[in-house]
Scaffold this active site. Structure first.
Site, PDB file in Angstrom:
ATOM      1  N   HIS A  53       0.878  -1.259   0.031  1.00 16.77           N
ATOM      2  CA  HIS A  53       0.092  -0.056   0.127  1.00 16.77           C
ATOM      3  C   HIS A  53       0.860   1.095   0.086  1.00 16.77           C
ATOM      4  O   HIS A  53       2.069   1.236   0.623  1.00 16.77           O
ATOM      5  CB  HIS A  53      -0.785   0.022   1.359  1.00 16.77           C
ATOM      6  CG  HIS A  53      -1.931  -0.893   1.238  1.00 16.77           C
ATOM      7  ND1 HIS A  53      -2.863  -0.944   2.091  1.00 16.77           N
ATOM      8  CD2 HIS A  53      -2.172  -2.051   0.479  1.00 16.77           C
ATOM      9  CE1 HIS A  53      -3.793  -2.036   1.855  1.00 16.77           C
ATOM     10  NE2 HIS A  53      -3.427  -2.727   0.850  1.00 16.77           N
ATOM     11  N   GLU A  55       1.259   3.776   1.866  1.00 18.94           N
ATOM     12  CA  GLU A  55       1.687   3.973   3.230  1.00 18.94           C
ATOM     13  C   GLU A  55       2.950   3.385   3.575  1.00 18.94           C
ATOM     14  O   GLU A  55       4.114   3.701   3.972  1.00 18.94           O
ATOM     15  CB  GLU A  55       0.649   4.106   4.174  1.00 18.94           C
ATOM     16  CG  GLU A  55      -0.503   4.604   4.120  1.00 18.94           C
ATOM     17  CD  GLU A  55      -1.568   4.203   3.573  1.00 18.94           C
ATOM     18  OE1 GLU A  55      -1.350   3.588   2.296  1.00 18.94           O
ATOM     19  OE2 GLU A  55      -2.647   4.255   4.113  1.00 18.94           O
ATOM     20  N   CYS A  83      -5.643   1.912   6.196  1.00 17.02           N
ATOM     21  CA  CYS A  83      -6.441   0.586   6.556  1.00 17.02           C
ATOM     22  C   CYS A  83      -5.850   0.262   7.852  1.00 17.02           C
ATOM     23  O   CYS A  83      -4.861   0.820   8.213  1.00 17.02           O
ATOM     24  CB  CYS A  83      -6.368  -0.331   5.428  1.00 17.02           C
ATOM     25  SG  CYS A  83      -4.492  -1.045   5.276  1.00 17.02           S
ATOM     26  N   CYS A  86      -2.034  -0.675   7.595  1.00 11.54           N
ATOM     27  CA  CYS A  86      -1.211   0.616   7.429  1.00 11.54           C
ATOM     28  C   CYS A  86      -1.100   1.332   8.539  1.00 11.54           C
ATOM     29  O   CYS A  86      -0.240   2.055   9.029  1.00 11.54           O
ATOM     30  CB  CYS A  86      -1.508   1.417   6.310  1.00 11.54           C
ATOM     31  SG  CYS A  86      -1.060   0.871   4.483  1.00 11.54           S
TER      32      CYS A  86
END
Length: 151
Positions: A53, A55, A83, A86
């Protein structure tokens, strides 16, 4: 000290991710002086990596650039609410502040869903600011998914 948003840089990473066929989410790690240390966009499909992701990509790059696993006194700008995965990485990295654009009712882990930072097991809780660049972030996501449905 004047607040300077780095959301435009995160949006640029999100646009680049979308052009690669990834969900358009971008992130930027900034030091206490406001210098960009690392950037990242979603790379889950490209890297065949469900953890890639935006991040995580940005956090990994910042830690590598700084030679350590902690990002104390660093801030993260991300176009979409992190999420749960993360959010846990943000906590583990000891990021000082998180600024995010669009909320994520489906998969969010900060203000919605798991609310990772509100759990007693969360070792570090960053300051969180939402809605920064939300309209632009939402438009990118909306257009991306509309194109997938109708394109």
């Amino acid at each position: 000290m004047t607040f300077t948003s780095h959301m435009e840089a995160a949006l640029a990473e999100a646009r680049a991710a979308g052009l690669r066929g990834e969900v358009p989410v971008g992130a930027v790690v900034v030091d206490s002086a406001g210098r960009v240390v690392a950037t990242g966009g979603n790379r889950t499909r490209e890297g065949h990596d469900p953890t890639a992701h935006a991040e995580i990509v940005a956090i990994r790059a910042a830690c590598a650039a700084l030679g350590g696993e902690r990002l104390v006194d660093h801030d993260l700008y991300v176009t979409l609410e992190p999420c749960a995965m993360c959010a846990a990485a943000i906590s583990a990295a000891r990021i000082r502040r998180v600024y995010y654009g669009a909320g994520d009712p489906k998969s969010g882990g900060v203000a919605q869903g798991a609310r990772v930072f509100s759990h007693p097991q969360c070792h570090h809780v960053p300051e969180v600011y939402d809605g920064i660049g939300a309209e632009a972030s939402e438009a990118l996501l909306r257009d991306f998914f509309a194109e997938r449905r109708h394109g």
